[in-house]
Design an enzyme around this catalytic site. Structure first.
Site, PDB file in Angstrom:
ATOM      1  CB  SER A 200      -3.115  -1.143  34.286  1.00 37.79           C
ATOM      2  OG  SER A 200      -3.036  -0.035  34.768  1.00 37.79           O
ATOM      3  CG  ASP A 294       2.692  -0.396  38.872  1.00 38.53           C
ATOM      4  OD1 ASP A 294       3.461   0.534  39.155  1.00 38.53           O
ATOM      5  OD2 ASP A 294       2.630  -1.826  38.961  1.00 38.53           O
ATOM      6  CG  HIS A 324       2.028  -0.678  35.371  1.00 41.40           C
ATOM      7  ND1 HIS A 324       1.145  -1.412  36.059  1.00 41.40           N
ATOM      8  CD2 HIS A 324       1.420  -0.322  34.156  1.00 41.40           C
ATOM      9  CE1 HIS A 324       0.078  -0.559  35.557  1.00 41.40           C
ATOM     10  NE2 HIS A 324       0.322  -0.710  34.217  1.00 41.40           N
TER      11      HIS A 324
END
Length: 364
Positions: A200, A294, A324
């Protein structure tokens, strides 16, 4: 044992861990039935049913939503979620808490080594939207990474916003890279065999570092980019499709951006949005992982494509049933564990193909 990566769970975190462990113990036959009722995305992929429980827990267990409220609450929630998801893994041969000299002060870090021998190093930047996350939140994953790759892992705790907005995290990440290059020989490691990785926000930092050090004598041998943030200006179909219900929300993304890059004009800076960089040529080979459910999926796909168009060797893995944050959910998901195993295999493959220095030239 690292003292900096241990956290005693609060009552809400213990409740959340109990809910998630209960979901993980559902018999396979029952899970298969639940799976047939799990949501399907617009590409025909079906989310793994255990992640429905994650979404429910995040929304309904007080104090467990890391994407809302005050920053200190979100940080505590993120760390507690990571600790609540902790697995019991084999002990490390080395767990060493370190302090890196950063551009604005000390940068805490922890080095992990699985066994007495190591074949390289991964410099790892945790996720958390540049606002939350720490070595605590990602402790289980980096241990899995060290065990699965056979490499040392240096987990870096860069400065967070809003106290330290963009580009503070970038500056710390570059400093951590230079520390790793300079220190690797002391650990008996070849500086030419250092991987950069992150998930991320951390995936963003890993690839930004790769571009910023591109013309230096020592550059990363490989990039492992796990559902990376690549465009802070994006309004993609995946952000709209998965705006709610799958852990990371669109409101959460906006909450992070407003704290990390409050100056909207700076969001086009390629140090913030690497997808917007004019030139990605000459970057290290990359393996990009995206999750099927996600909000960041599409910008990860776009970044892999742009790397390929720039002539960078790139492989892409689409984990269609996952959400995610799945790397921190291996406790409850066999699919997440398998995905992490595949990442480790990609890193090992890349290092196997990389040239090796004369061992006599590496100081022990």
């Amino acid at each position: 044992m690292s003292r900096d990566t241990y956290l005693r769970l609060s009552l809400p975190a213990r409740i959340q861990r109990g809910v998630l462990l209960a979901a993980a113990r559902i018999p396979d036959a029952a899970m298969a039935v639940l799976g047939r009722r799990a949501p399907v995305n617009s590409d025909g992929e079906r989310v793994a049913p255990e992640f429905v429980a994650v979404g429910w827990s995040t929304e309904h267990v007080p104090g467990s939503n890391p994407f809302a409220g005050e920053v200190h609450q979100s940080r505590a929630s993120t760390d507690e979620l990571g600790a609540a998801m902790a697995e019991k893994l084999p002990p490390m041969a080395v767990e060493e808490d370190l302090v890196i000299d950063g551009p604005a002060g000390p940068i805490p870090a922890t080095r992990y080594r699985s066994s007495t021998e190591s074949d390289g190093l991964v410099v790892y930047f945790h996720g958390g939207g540049f606002v939350t996350g720490s070595r605590i939140s990602h402790d289980t994953f980096v241990r899995r990474l060290a065990h699965g790759t056979g490499l040392d892992v240096l987990s870096v705790e860069y400065r967070l916003a809003p106290e330290n907005p963009f580009p503070a995290g970038v500056d710390d990440a570059v400093a951590a890279w230079h520390f790793a290059v300079d220190t690797a020989p002391r650990w008996g490691l070849d500086p030419a065999r250092i991987v950069v990785s992150g998930d991320s926000a951390g995936g963003n930092l890993a690839t930004v570092v790769s571009r910023l050090v591109r013309d230096e004598p020592v550059t990363p041998v490989f990039q492992l980019l796990i559902y990376p943030v690549t465009d802070a200006t994006a309004e993609t179909p995946s952000r709209r499709e998965f705006a709610n219900g799958f852990f990371l929300t669109l409101d959460g993304i906006h909450w992070f951006n407003d704290r990390y890059v409050p100056d909207v004009a700076q969001r086009k800076d390629p140090r913030c949005s690497p997808l917007l960089a004019d030139d990605l040529s000459g970057l290290p080979p990359a393996h990009v992982i995206v999750a099927g459910f996600d909000p960041l999926r599409d910008e990860g796909l776009a970044y892999a494509k742009k790397l390929e168009e720039a002539g960078v060797p790139v492989t892409l893995r689409r984990e269609g049933s996952l959400i995610h944050g799945f790397i921190n959910m291996t406790l409850i998901s066999s699919g997440a564990r398998a995905a992490v195993d595949r990442m480790c295999a990609e890193v090992r493959r890349a290092l196997d193909e990389a040239p090796r220095a004369d061992q006599g030239s590496i100081a022990g």
